[in-house]
Motif scaffolding. Structure first.
Motif, PDB file in Angstrom:
ATOM      1  N   LYS A  94      82.346  94.683  57.441  1.00  0.00           N
ATOM      2  CA  LYS A  94      82.410  94.327  56.024  1.00  0.00           C
ATOM      3  C   LYS A  94      81.179  93.549  55.590  1.00  0.00           C
ATOM      4  CE  LYS A  94      85.539  92.484  52.525  1.00  0.00           C
ATOM      5  NZ  LYS A  94      86.880  91.929  52.257  1.00  0.00           N
ATOM      6  N   ASP A  95      80.780  92.574  56.399  1.00  0.00           N
ATOM      7  CA  ASP A  95      79.617  91.747  56.051  1.00  0.00           C
ATOM      8  C   ASP A  95      78.349  92.580  55.889  1.00  0.00           C
ATOM      9  OD1 ASP A  95      81.259  89.548  56.225  1.00  0.00           O
ATOM     10  OD2 ASP A  95      80.534  88.915  58.203  1.00  0.00           O
ATOM     11  N   LEU A  96      78.229  93.624  56.696  1.00  0.00           N
ATOM     12  CA  LEU A  96      77.010  94.430  56.710  1.00  0.00           C
ATOM     13  C   LEU A  96      77.087  95.646  55.785  1.00  0.00           C
ATOM     14  CD1 LEU A  96      76.315  94.242  60.549  1.00  0.00           C
ATOM     15  CD2 LEU A  96      75.083  93.042  58.728  1.00  0.00           C
ATOM     16  N   GLY A  97      78.146  95.706  54.970  1.00  0.00           N
ATOM     17  CA  GLY A  97      78.234  96.753  53.964  1.00  0.00           C
ATOM     18  C   GLY A  97      78.640  98.117  54.480  1.00  0.00           C
ATOM     19  N   ARG A  98      79.314  98.144  55.618  1.00  0.00           N
ATOM     20  CA  ARG A  98      79.754  99.424  56.179  1.00  0.00           C
ATOM     21  C   ARG A  98      81.254  99.628  55.913  1.00  0.00           C
ATOM     22  NH1 ARG A  98      75.659  99.610  60.155  1.00  0.00           N
ATOM     23  NH2 ARG A  98      74.140  98.022  59.526  1.00  0.00           N
ATOM     24  N   VAL A  99      81.774 100.714  56.462  1.00  0.00           N
ATOM     25  CA  VAL A  99      83.199 101.025  56.316  1.00  0.00           C
ATOM     26  C   VAL A  99      83.782 101.290  57.704  1.00  0.00           C
ATOM     27  CG1 VAL A  99      84.922 102.516  55.238  1.00  0.00           C
ATOM     28  CG2 VAL A  99      82.744 102.115  54.099  1.00  0.00           C
ATOM     29  N   ALA A 308      87.558 113.134  60.318  1.00  0.00           N
ATOM     30  CA  ALA A 308      86.502 113.912  59.668  1.00  0.00           C
ATOM     31  C   ALA A 308      86.577 113.776  58.150  1.00  0.00           C
ATOM     32  CB  ALA A 308      86.609 115.380  60.078  1.00  0.00           C
ATOM     33  N   GLN A 309      87.790 113.775  57.604  1.00  0.00           N
ATOM     34  CA  GLN A 309      87.954 113.629  56.156  1.00  0.00           C
ATOM     35  C   GLN A 309      87.487 112.258  55.685  1.00  0.00           C
ATOM     36  OE1 GLN A 309      92.134 114.514  55.936  1.00  0.00           O
ATOM     37  NE2 GLN A 309      91.815 116.716  55.658  1.00  0.00           N
ATOM     38  N   CYS A 310      87.705 111.220  56.502  1.00  0.00           N
ATOM     39  CA  CYS A 310      87.218 109.881  56.153  1.00  0.00           C
ATOM     40  C   CYS A 310      85.694 109.863  56.100  1.00  0.00           C
ATOM     41  CB  CYS A 310      87.719 108.865  57.171  1.00  0.00           C
ATOM     42  SG  CYS A 310      89.486 108.483  57.051  1.00  0.00           S
ATOM     43  N   VAL A 311      85.062 110.503  57.062  1.00  0.00           N
ATOM     44  CA  VAL A 311      83.603 110.560  57.103  1.00  0.00           C
ATOM     45  C   VAL A 311      83.062 111.318  55.892  1.00  0.00           C
ATOM     46  CG1 VAL A 311      81.665 111.644  58.320  1.00  0.00           C
ATOM     47  CG2 VAL A 311      83.332 110.261  59.579  1.00  0.00           C
ATOM     48  N   ILE A 312      83.645 112.464  55.605  1.00  0.00           N
ATOM     49  CA  ILE A 312      83.205 113.272  54.464  1.00  0.00           C
ATOM     50  C   ILE A 312      83.304 112.455  53.176  1.00  0.00           C
ATOM     51  CG2 ILE A 312      83.798 115.275  53.036  1.00  0.00           C
ATOM     52  CD1 ILE A 312      84.681 116.640  55.727  1.00  0.00           C
ATOM     53  N   ALA A 313      84.437 111.777  53.007  1.00  0.00           N
ATOM     54  CA  ALA A 313      84.639 110.994  51.790  1.00  0.00           C
ATOM     55  C   ALA A 313      83.618 109.865  51.682  1.00  0.00           C
ATOM     56  CB  ALA A 313      86.059 110.436  51.776  1.00  0.00           C
ATOM     57  N   ALA A 314      83.377 109.159  52.792  1.00  0.00           N
ATOM     58  CA  ALA A 314      82.446 108.024  52.758  1.00  0.00           C
ATOM     59  C   ALA A 314      81.024 108.475  52.477  1.00  0.00           C
ATOM     60  CB  ALA A 314      82.510 107.267  54.077  1.00  0.00           C
ATOM     61  N   LEU A 315      80.598 109.569  53.099  1.00  0.00           N
ATOM     62  CA  LEU A 315      79.214 110.020  52.939  1.00  0.00           C
ATOM     63  C   LEU A 315      78.976 110.737  51.614  1.00  0.00           C
ATOM     64  CD1 LEU A 315      78.261 111.243  56.531  1.00  0.00           C
ATOM     65  CD2 LEU A 315      77.986 108.980  55.492  1.00  0.00           C
ATOM     66  N   GLU A 316      80.051 111.244  51.006  1.00  0.00           N
ATOM     67  CA  GLU A 316      79.909 111.936  49.722  1.00  0.00           C
ATOM     68  C   GLU A 316      80.408 111.079  48.562  1.00  0.00           C
ATOM     69  OE1 GLU A 316      81.771 115.768  50.065  1.00  0.00           O
ATOM     70  OE2 GLU A 316      80.218 116.522  51.423  1.00  0.00           O
ATOM     71  N   ASN A 317      80.671 109.796  48.835  1.00  0.00           N
ATOM     72  CA  ASN A 317      81.126 108.854  47.804  1.00  0.00           C
ATOM     73  C   ASN A 317      82.387 109.331  47.090  1.00  0.00           C
ATOM     74  OD1 ASN A 317      78.966 106.959  48.165  1.00  0.00           O
ATOM     75  ND2 ASN A 317      77.617 108.408  47.111  1.00  0.00           N
ATOM     76  N   LEU A 318      83.313 109.847  47.891  1.00  0.00           N
ATOM     77  CA  LEU A 318      84.617 110.272  47.395  1.00  0.00           C
ATOM     78  C   LEU A 318      85.677 109.264  47.847  1.00  0.00           C
ATOM     79  CD1 LEU A 318      84.321 114.050  48.381  1.00  0.00           C
ATOM     80  CD2 LEU A 318      84.040 113.073  46.084  1.00  0.00           C
ATOM     81  N   PRO A 319      86.860 109.286  47.244  1.00  0.00           N
ATOM     82  CA  PRO A 319      87.919 108.366  47.697  1.00  0.00           C
ATOM     83  C   PRO A 319      88.311 108.652  49.140  1.00  0.00           C
ATOM     84  CG  PRO A 319      88.442 109.282  45.530  1.00  0.00           C
ATOM     85  CD  PRO A 319      87.272 110.061  46.044  1.00  0.00           C
ATOM     86  N   ILE A 320      88.341 107.615  49.950  1.00  0.00           N
ATOM     87  CA  ILE A 320      88.760 107.763  51.343  1.00  0.00           C
ATOM     88  C   ILE A 320      90.282 107.915  51.376  1.00  0.00           C
ATOM     89  CG2 ILE A 320      88.911 106.533  53.559  1.00  0.00           C
ATOM     90  CD1 ILE A 320      86.163 105.371  52.953  1.00  0.00           C
ATOM     91  N   PRO A 321      90.820 108.779  52.257  1.00  0.00           N
ATOM     92  CA  PRO A 321      92.269 108.986  52.319  1.00  0.00           C
ATOM     93  C   PRO A 321      93.043 107.674  52.374  1.00  0.00           C
ATOM     94  CG  PRO A 321      91.171 110.559  53.744  1.00  0.00           C
ATOM     95  CD  PRO A 321      90.108 109.624  53.223  1.00  0.00           C
ATOM     96  N   ALA A 327      88.229  98.006  56.915  1.00  0.00           N
ATOM     97  CA  ALA A 327      87.226  97.095  56.363  1.00  0.00           C
ATOM     98  C   ALA A 327      86.256  97.911  55.508  1.00  0.00           C
ATOM     99  CB  ALA A 327      86.458  96.388  57.462  1.00  0.00           C
ATOM    100  N   ASP A 328      85.906  97.352  54.344  1.00  0.00           N
ATOM    101  CA  ASP A 328      85.026  98.073  53.415  1.00  0.00           C
ATOM    102  C   ASP A 328      84.060  97.075  52.792  1.00  0.00           C
ATOM    103  OD1 ASP A 328      83.803  99.727  51.619  1.00  0.00           O
ATOM    104  OD2 ASP A 328      85.642 100.468  50.680  1.00  0.00           O
ATOM    105  N   GLY A 329      82.806  97.167  53.194  1.00  0.00           N
ATOM    106  CA  GLY A 329      81.807  96.265  52.671  1.00  0.00           C
ATOM    107  C   GLY A 329      80.913  96.876  51.622  1.00  0.00           C
ATOM    108  N   ARG A 330      81.263  98.074  51.163  1.00  0.00           N
ATOM    109  CA  ARG A 330      80.464  98.729  50.136  1.00  0.00           C
ATOM    110  C   ARG A 330      80.609  97.984  48.817  1.00  0.00           C
ATOM    111  NH1 ARG A 330      83.092 104.559  50.443  1.00  0.00           N
ATOM    112  NH2 ARG A 330      84.900 103.158  50.288  1.00  0.00           N
ATOM    113  N   SER A 331      79.543  97.947  48.066  1.00  0.00           N
ATOM    114  CA  SER A 331      79.594  97.299  46.745  1.00  0.00           C
ATOM    115  C   SER A 331      80.427  98.140  45.812  1.00  0.00           C
ATOM    116  CB  SER A 331      78.198  97.117  46.179  1.00  0.00           C
ATOM    117  OG  SER A 331      77.539  98.368  46.066  1.00  0.00           O
ATOM    118  N   THR A 332      81.219  97.501  44.976  1.00  0.00           N
ATOM    119  CA  THR A 332      82.091  98.220  44.059  1.00  0.00           C
ATOM    120  C   THR A 332      81.408  98.437  42.716  1.00  0.00           C
ATOM    121  OG1 THR A 332      83.062  96.118  43.394  1.00  0.00           O
ATOM    122  CG2 THR A 332      84.184  97.359  45.140  1.00  0.00           C
TER     123      THR A 332
END
Length: 332
Positions: A94-99, A308-321, A327-332
């Motif tokens: 979270k601190d480093l902005g990852r998921v 795989a669906q979680c990865v696709i969603a994260a890399l394509e900026n789609l809602p994660i299942p 943990a989610d450190g991405r900026s909102t």
């Protein structure tokens, strides 16, 4: 020329259907030198080389520290194939902005089946009978019924609830200890919430379903094992570190327990306990499996595809299942 995003997959038994789901979205899939059936519990030089190029990592149980994450700033998501995530520093993620994601619901049925299977295998002394037949011994071993026994569930999460449902057919008395009891769930399943001390004293079978935390590490130790019935059977399909294996071995060798069914062991993450594991394996009233409680063809396919669906969603900026994000450190 735009580079093709790379997904590192080190989770064991990652099937072709899930690989194709990633490739169809334009991702390159690599394994970092980890064999299809290997456990990724240590990060090798080849894995480090793959991580240098990876945008996503579908992982089994490797140690993911803050220091490791800082080495690879392009790594956006760690998708843990499974529900446990104690090997990953979620705060650092979270601190480093990852998921960090998990795959809830995918292997619950498989682990629940495995749990009940270990109860029966140890209680009915399947392995001991099998070994006697192999040795052409004619003497018969006498087992213990699961029918109408008291089963104590330590933790009443998703897997434990499925275990409870399966045990209804055995007409058992179900008791549970959970730090966050849900009266509605208990009523639905016919489970009585009790203190840990009472659960240990009254259970004929104790099944562990707690997460690994500082509070639950070595939950079963010399002191708490001493509170069990002399014929009690311990089943652990959660995390090996919930049990002090040294104390468990001593109790079993002294005849203070009926047996143990272990899908997880402390030696998975502590090689100094390898000798203890070998001694446990040699006991006639112990059945061990290779952390395969969640490994069925069906369960693995569900978990692999969800990761795989979680990865696709994260890399394509789609809602994660839903329910997958830890943990989610991405900026909102």
């Amino acid at each position: 020329m735009t580079s093709i995003p790379e997904v590192l997959v080190t989770a064991r038994f990652f099937d072709q259907q899930a690989v194709e789901a990633l490739r169809e979205r334009g991702f390159r899939v690599s394994n970092g030198g980890v064999a299809y059936d290997a456990v990724d519990n240590a990060i090798t030089p080849q894995m480090h080389a793959a991580l240098a190029n990876a945008r996503a990592w579908i992982a089994g149980i490797p140690p993911v520290s803050r220091q490791l994450l800082q080495l690879y700033p392009n790594l956006r998501i760690i998708a843990r194939r499974g529900v446990g995530h104690d090997t990953v520093d979620a705060n650092a993620v979270k601190d480093l902005g990852r998921v960090l994601t998990i795959t809830p619901g995918s292997n619950e049925a498989t682990v629940a089946d495995h749990t009940v299977g270990l109860m029966l295998a140890v209680g009915k002394r399947f392995m001991e009978s099998h070994r006697r037949m192999q040795a052409n011994e004619r003497s018969v071993v006498v087992g213990t019924e699961l029918y109408r026994k008291t089963v104590g569930l330590v933790g009443l999460g998703r897997i434990a609830r499925q275990v409870a449902r399966r045990l209804k057919g055995f007409e058992v008395r179900l008791i549970a200890h959970d730090p966050f009891p849900d009266p509605r769930v208990a009523e639905e399943l016919g489970v009585e919430h009790v203190s840990l001390e009472r659960l240990l004293k009254e259970s004929d079978f104790i099944s562990l379903h707690a997460p690994l935390t500082d509070e639950t590490r070595h939950l079963l130790n010399a002191r708490t094992l001493g509170q069990l019935k002399p014929a009690a059977i311990v089943v652990n399909t959660a995390r090996g570190e919930l049990v002090d294996d040294v104390a468990l071995l001593a109790a079993l060798k002294a005849g203070r327990l009926g047996g143990a069914g272990l899908d997880v062991l402390g030696s998975e993450h502590d090689p100094s306990l390898d000798g203890v594991t070998r001694e446990l394996l040699a006991l006639p009233n112990v059945v061990c499996t290779q952390h395969t409680g969640g490994s069925s063809h069906e369960g693995l396919q569900r978990a692999n595809l969800l990761a795989a669906q979680c990865v696709i969603a994260a890399l394509e900026n789609l809602p994660i299942p839903p329910n997958c994000i830890v943990a989610d450190g991405r900026s909102t």
